[in-house]
Design a protein around this motif. Structure first.
Motif, PDB file in Angstrom:
ATOM      1  N   LEU A 133     -35.694   9.379  29.051  1.00 21.85           N
ATOM      2  CA  LEU A 133     -36.720   9.727  30.031  1.00 21.85           C
ATOM      3  C   LEU A 133     -37.468   8.500  30.539  1.00 21.85           C
ATOM      4  N   SER A 134     -37.337   7.367  29.853  1.00 25.00           N
ATOM      5  CA  SER A 134     -38.083   6.170  30.221  1.00 25.00           C
ATOM      6  C   SER A 134     -37.278   5.264  31.152  1.00 25.00           C
ATOM      7  N   PRO A 135     -37.712   5.092  32.405  1.00 26.80           N
ATOM      8  CA  PRO A 135     -37.023   4.154  33.304  1.00 26.80           C
ATOM      9  C   PRO A 135     -37.004   2.735  32.753  1.00 26.80           C
ATOM     10  N   LEU A 136     -38.061   2.331  32.027  1.00 31.21           N
ATOM     11  CA  LEU A 136     -38.105   0.984  31.450  1.00 31.21           C
ATOM     12  C   LEU A 136     -36.994   0.786  30.432  1.00 31.21           C
ATOM     13  N   MET A 137     -36.773   1.782  29.595  1.00 28.21           N
ATOM     14  CA  MET A 137     -35.721   1.684  28.594  1.00 28.21           C
ATOM     15  C   MET A 137     -34.342   1.620  29.258  1.00 28.21           C
ATOM     16  N   ILE A 138     -34.127   2.451  30.258  1.00 35.26           N
ATOM     17  CA  ILE A 138     -32.837   2.464  30.949  1.00 35.26           C
ATOM     18  C   ILE A 138     -32.614   1.145  31.686  1.00 35.26           C
ATOM     19  N   GLU A 139     -33.666   0.611  32.284  1.00 32.93           N
ATOM     20  CA  GLU A 139     -33.557  -0.685  32.959  1.00 32.93           C
ATOM     21  C   GLU A 139     -33.132  -1.775  31.971  1.00 32.93           C
ATOM     22  N   THR A 140     -33.736  -1.782  30.792  1.00 27.39           N
ATOM     23  CA  THR A 140     -33.384  -2.785  29.788  1.00 27.39           C
ATOM     24  C   THR A 140     -31.961  -2.581  29.284  1.00 27.39           C
ATOM     25  N   ALA A 141     -31.559  -1.321  29.056  1.00 28.92           N
ATOM     26  CA  ALA A 141     -30.193  -1.044  28.609  1.00 28.92           C
ATOM     27  C   ALA A 141     -29.175  -1.583  29.607  1.00 28.92           C
ATOM     28  N   ASN A 142     -29.455  -1.397  30.895  1.00 32.81           N
ATOM     29  CA  ASN A 142     -28.528  -1.905  31.919  1.00 32.81           C
ATOM     30  C   ASN A 142     -28.523  -3.432  31.969  1.00 32.81           C
ATOM     31  N   LYS A 143     -29.678  -4.056  31.716  1.00 27.49           N
ATOM     32  CA  LYS A 143     -29.725  -5.518  31.687  1.00 27.49           C
ATOM     33  C   LYS A 143     -28.917  -6.074  30.517  1.00 27.49           C
ATOM     34  N   LEU A 144     -28.888  -5.338  29.420  1.00 18.87           N
ATOM     35  CA  LEU A 144     -28.176  -5.787  28.229  1.00 18.87           C
ATOM     36  C   LEU A 144     -26.683  -5.463  28.273  1.00 18.87           C
ATOM     37  N   LYS A 145     -26.288  -4.669  29.241  1.00 20.28           N
ATOM     38  CA  LYS A 145     -24.937  -4.112  29.280  1.00 20.28           C
ATOM     39  C   LYS A 145     -23.854  -5.193  29.242  1.00 20.28           C
ATOM     40  N   GLU A 146     -23.971  -6.199  30.075  1.00 14.00           N
ATOM     41  CA  GLU A 146     -22.922  -7.226  30.154  1.00 14.00           C
ATOM     42  C   GLU A 146     -22.763  -7.961  28.824  1.00 14.00           C
ATOM     43  N   SER A 147     -23.877  -8.398  28.236  1.00 13.36           N
ATOM     44  CA  SER A 147     -23.790  -9.163  26.993  1.00 13.36           C
ATOM     45  C   SER A 147     -23.299  -8.304  25.832  1.00 13.36           C
ATOM     46  N   ARG A 148     -23.755  -7.062  25.758  1.00 17.87           N
ATOM     47  CA  ARG A 148     -23.329  -6.199  24.663  1.00 17.87           C
ATOM     48  C   ARG A 148     -21.848  -5.854  24.768  1.00 17.87           C
ATOM     49  N   ASN A 193     -19.587  -7.738  26.175  1.00 18.59           N
ATOM     50  CA  ASN A 193     -18.875  -8.969  25.812  1.00 18.59           C
ATOM     51  C   ASN A 193     -18.770  -9.107  24.301  1.00 18.59           C
ATOM     52  N   GLU A 194     -19.857  -8.795  23.590  1.00 15.83           N
ATOM     53  CA  GLU A 194     -19.835  -8.854  22.129  1.00 15.83           C
ATOM     54  C   GLU A 194     -18.784  -7.903  21.555  1.00 15.83           C
ATOM     55  N   LEU A 195     -18.597  -6.767  22.214  1.00 15.74           N
ATOM     56  CA  LEU A 195     -17.634  -5.773  21.744  1.00 15.74           C
ATOM     57  C   LEU A 195     -16.214  -6.048  22.242  1.00 15.74           C
ATOM     58  N   GLY A 196     -16.074  -7.046  23.109  1.00 14.57           N
ATOM     59  CA  GLY A 196     -14.756  -7.371  23.665  1.00 14.57           C
ATOM     60  C   GLY A 196     -14.267  -6.333  24.656  1.00 14.57           C
ATOM     61  N   ILE A 197     -15.197  -5.722  25.381  1.00 14.16           N
ATOM     62  CA  ILE A 197     -14.860  -4.667  26.345  1.00 14.16           C
ATOM     63  C   ILE A 197     -15.071  -5.195  27.761  1.00 14.16           C
ATOM     64  N   ASN A 198     -14.041  -5.095  28.577  1.00 12.71           N
ATOM     65  CA  ASN A 198     -14.119  -5.567  29.965  1.00 12.71           C
ATOM     66  C   ASN A 198     -14.446  -4.467  30.952  1.00 12.71           C
ATOM     67  N   ASP A 199     -14.122  -3.238  30.611  1.00 12.36           N
ATOM     68  CA  ASP A 199     -14.303  -2.108  31.523  1.00 12.36           C
ATOM     69  C   ASP A 199     -15.751  -1.606  31.441  1.00 12.36           C
ATOM     70  N   THR A 200     -16.578  -2.018  32.383  1.00 16.37           N
ATOM     71  CA  THR A 200     -18.003  -1.657  32.352  1.00 16.37           C
ATOM     72  C   THR A 200     -18.239  -0.178  32.650  1.00 16.37           C
ATOM     73  N   SER A 201     -17.220   0.497  33.199  1.00 14.32           N
ATOM     74  CA  SER A 201     -17.395   1.911  33.539  1.00 14.32           C
ATOM     75  C   SER A 201     -17.377   2.806  32.302  1.00 14.32           C
TER      76      SER A 201
END
Length: 307
Positions: free
Chosen positions: A67-82, A84-92
């Protein structure tokens, strides 16, 4: 839960200082589902994605809802790095949405697993929640929720000049924590959002008693309370963090909703933390950077399957 949606809440700090769930717990969860891989998963109350990203180790697609836009915004900002850590290229494979599971639009029976990590104590209508999740799950699919509350300082290394035994120092340290976080009516205690905090401190017993047996079966409830006299079981969720400086311990406390509410009301939250650090230095002989703590949380989980 409204605190985490406020504009001043530091969601990146929440991600940095909150404990991570161990791989062994996700193995327990996957074993419970009875499957080797899952197709579609919802992580309810996903926050910054602390629990969401690891689900990709065995789920093809994960949807995080909060429900928190702030939390979702942060999750999306972390998406690329996380990823990469998991070795996943498919962002979808993972997406985050500002949404409530009770109103989330999806095909009925589409999901293999719905999770709710460290959030269900904020929900106000458990009957509605259990019913809404049952509609989203395939027959035989799993609902899992889990929690942690109040870290115990179980050990420390490094400077301590107090003329006490280690057990006495640890007891004194927890007394300082309890006073600041709960007992002193002039500190954080009155600023907790209720009844959510009390439900969490009750190890979600209030939630578990609302599980509708006509919708769910194979219910497994496990609660872990750190106790050196009772070794943990293989099916416990054990959360431990080692080598935590006293400063980072207070950074963790600063992610509490009560801390944010106290700061909003008084503007003195940082002074409160500094006073706590000074007491630890004076009473315990600890050094705020050089003394390293080992923390262990009260924790537990509930698993069930849709009939």
């Amino acid at each position: 839960m409204s605190t985490f949606s406020k504009s001043g809440f530091k969601s990146l700090n929440y991600n940095s200082f909150r404990p991570q769930y161990p791989p062994s717990f996700y193995e327990l969860l996957l074993d419970y589902t009875g499957k080797k891989t899952l197709s579609n998963v919802i992580d309810v109350g996903c926050g910054t994605g602390v629990a969401s990203f690891p689900l990709l180790n065995f789920a093809q697609n994960v949807t995080g809802l909060d429900l928190s836009p702030l939390m979702i915004e942060t999750a999306n900002k972390l998406k690329e790095s996380r990823l990469n850590e998991l070795g996943i290229n498919d962002t979808s494979r993972i997406k985050f949405e500002v949404a409530d599971v009770n109103n989330f639009e999806a095909s009925p029976g589409e999901f293999d697993l719905v999770t709710a990590a460290e959030c269900i104590h904020w929900f106000k209508d458990y009957e509605r929640f259990f019913a809404a999740v049952a509609k989203q799950l395939k027959p035989g699919a799993t609902l899992a929720y889990w929690y942690y509350v109040d870290p115990l300082i179980v050990d420390f290394q490094g400077p301590s000049t107090a003329k006490m035994s280690k057990s006495q120092v640890l007891s004194e340290a927890m007394g300082l924590y309890e006073n600041m976080v709960y007992k002193d009516g002039n500190l954080l205690g009155p600023y907790w959002e209720q009844p959510g905090r009390s439900i969490l401190q009750g190890f979600l017993t209030e939630v578990d008693k609302h599980i509708p047996k006509d919708l769910y079966t194979d219910i497994k409830i496990r609660k872990y309370m750190p106790d050196e006299k009772k070794p943990y079981r293989d099916d416990d969720m054990r959360l431990v963090r080692k080598d935590i400086s006293l400063v980072d311990y207070t950074n963790y406390i600063a992610t509490y909703s009560s801390f944010h509410n106290y700061e909003e009301a008084t503007g003195n939250a940082r002074e409160l933390i500094e006073a706590f650090l000074v007491r630890c230095e004076k009473n315990l002989g600890w050094h705020r950077e050089q003394t390293k703590l080992t923390l262990e949380w009260y924790a537990g989980y509930t698993f069930m399957k849709r009939r």
